[in-house]
Design an enzyme around this catalytic site. Structure first.
Site, short mmCIF file in Angstrom:
data_model
loop_
_atom_site.label_atom_id
_atom_site.label_comp_id
_atom_site.label_asym_id
_atom_site.label_seq_id
_atom_site.Cartn_x
_atom_site.Cartn_y
_atom_site.Cartn_z
N LYS A 97 60.06 33.79 60.21
CA LYS A 97 59.57 33.65 58.84
C LYS A 97 58.50 32.57 58.88
O LYS A 97 58.80 31.39 59.04
CB LYS A 97 60.71 33.27 57.89
CG LYS A 97 60.24 33.10 56.46
CD LYS A 97 61.33 32.55 55.56
CE LYS A 97 60.69 31.94 54.33
NZ LYS A 97 61.67 31.24 53.49
N GLY A 158 61.97 27.14 45.13
CA GLY A 158 62.97 26.27 44.50
C GLY A 158 62.74 26.04 43.02
O GLY A 158 63.50 25.30 42.39
N ALA A 185 60.33 33.68 47.18
CA ALA A 185 60.50 32.35 46.58
C ALA A 185 60.36 32.43 45.07
O ALA A 185 59.63 33.27 44.55
CB ALA A 185 59.47 31.39 47.14
N GLY A 186 61.08 31.53 44.40
CA GLY A 186 60.91 31.36 42.96
C GLY A 186 61.96 32.03 42.10
O GLY A 186 61.97 31.87 40.87
N ASN A 207 67.78 31.34 48.36
CA ASN A 207 68.49 30.18 48.90
C ASN A 207 68.96 29.27 47.77
O ASN A 207 70.12 29.28 47.38
CB ASN A 207 67.63 29.43 49.92
CG ASN A 207 68.44 28.42 50.73
OD1 ASN A 207 68.11 28.10 51.86
ND2 ASN A 207 69.55 27.89 50.22
N THR A 208 68.02 28.53 47.17
CA THR A 208 68.40 27.53 46.18
C THR A 208 69.16 28.15 45.00
O THR A 208 70.09 27.52 44.48
CB THR A 208 67.14 26.80 45.67
OG1 THR A 208 66.34 26.44 46.79
CG2 THR A 208 67.50 25.56 44.90
#
Lengths: 258, 65
Positions: A97, A158, A185-186, A207-208
């Site tokens: 990645k 995040g 992301a986001g 993830n987050t």
């Protein structure tokens, strides 16, 4: 329908990051309930005599998942390329990645460095998952550099803001109909994941949004359902919005009482 | 010999990368090493000669998104 990422076929459309969980046990449970088959991991400096990396390495091996190492925190193409080479040494995978960060506050990719690094790594036999913006031209250049997957942000890493530019995401899908597109992301909540899957994206990397929930395993399960819902909705074909009402109950044969 | 190991100065008598890892008690098959910005494969560490001022990076797996 399975998803093919380079030479690997997976059933789950959820890729899960392994950072920021309250404990390894909670991470393992979140992985289990997410149904994911792909975990992202990273590399950091080991301390002399340190065993932290070894414990995590063993945990990942025991989970038996596909591993997608990242180049998180790299701010230049050369740094990302070296990190990718070191990741391959450890994890024995050609998957990487690829992150080349261009802006400290937004963690926006440096797309110029990204394309440069992708070209080098593809030539070395890596199978690159580039973390990129929703810019069509950058996407084309990444494919020309040898990538066969694109990982598009929908908001800063995040930030939990969810899709900020659905028009751009839609354009990416239309422009690259045969390329696996992953929103990387986001994403903040399951409805965001459903939204991007309804736009025709192939998978979501989280993830987050999971690790930062009060109950990460339950949130992982919630996301799994949301992603499946969005995927099935896209495949089933959704109604387009209209300006005027359309009665759902047929009016023909209705009783006349006046 | 003065070396820079993971960004910190280190005075170590090791002459090869493999000896350095042993001297500093780095062990395990989960480590990756680079010297002056170039990857040094695990199998090449015993014959990789170190020089004064070499910058050595020793990385291991960690959690990531």
């Amino acid at each position: 329908m399975p998803l093919t990422l380079y030479d690997i076929e997976v059933s789950s459309r959820l890729l899960l990051g392994t950072a920021r969980y309250p404990s390894p046990a909670i991470l393992a449970e979140a992985i289990r309930r997410s149904g994911t088959e792909i975990l992202t991991v990273s590399l950091r400096r080991e301390t002399a005599g340190g065993k932290a990396g070894g414990a995590f390495f063993q945990l990942v091996k025991d989970l038996g998942m596909h591993v997608l190492p990242n180049t998180a925190g790299c701010h230049s193409a050369s740094e990302a390329v070296l990190t990718a080479r070191m990741a391959r040494e450890i994890f024995s995978t050609n998957w990487i990645k690829l992150e080349v960060i261009g802006h400290q506050d937004t963690l926006q990719p440096d797309v110029f460095g990204l394309v440069d690094a992708a070209r080098i790594l593809n030539q070395e036999g890596f199978q690159v998952f580039p973390y990129t913006t929703d810019d069509l031209v950058v996407g084309e250049k990444l494919l020309a550099a040898g990538c066969s997957v694109l990982m598009t942000w929908c908001a800063p890493i995040g930030s939990a803001m969810g899709p900020q530019n659905k028009t751009a995401l839609r354009a990416m899908r239309a422009e690259f109909p045969d390329i696996p597109l992953i929103v990387d992301a986001g994403i903040g909540r399951p409805s965001h994941a459903t939204t991007v899957m309804e736009l025709g994206y192939d998978a979501v990397l989280l993830n987050t949004a999971v690790a930062g929930a009060l109950d990460p395993p339950m949130m992982a399960q919630a996301f799994a359902g949301a992603i499946t819902a969005g995927q099935k909705a896209y495949q089933a074909g959704m109604l387009e919005p209209r300006d005027m009402a359309v009665p759902s109950t047929p009016v023909i044969g209705k009783g006349v009482f006046a | 010999m003065m070396l820079i190991v993971n960004g910190e100065p280190e005075d170590c008598p090791a002459t090869t990368l493999a000896e350095l890892l042993i001297a500093l008690e780095y062990e395990g098959d989960w480590l990756a090493t680079a010297v002056n910005g170039d990857l040094v494969h695990r199998e090449d560490r015993p014959r990789h000669q170190l020089k004064q001022g070499d910058r050595i990076e020793i990385l291991s797996p960690m959690q990531g998104g």
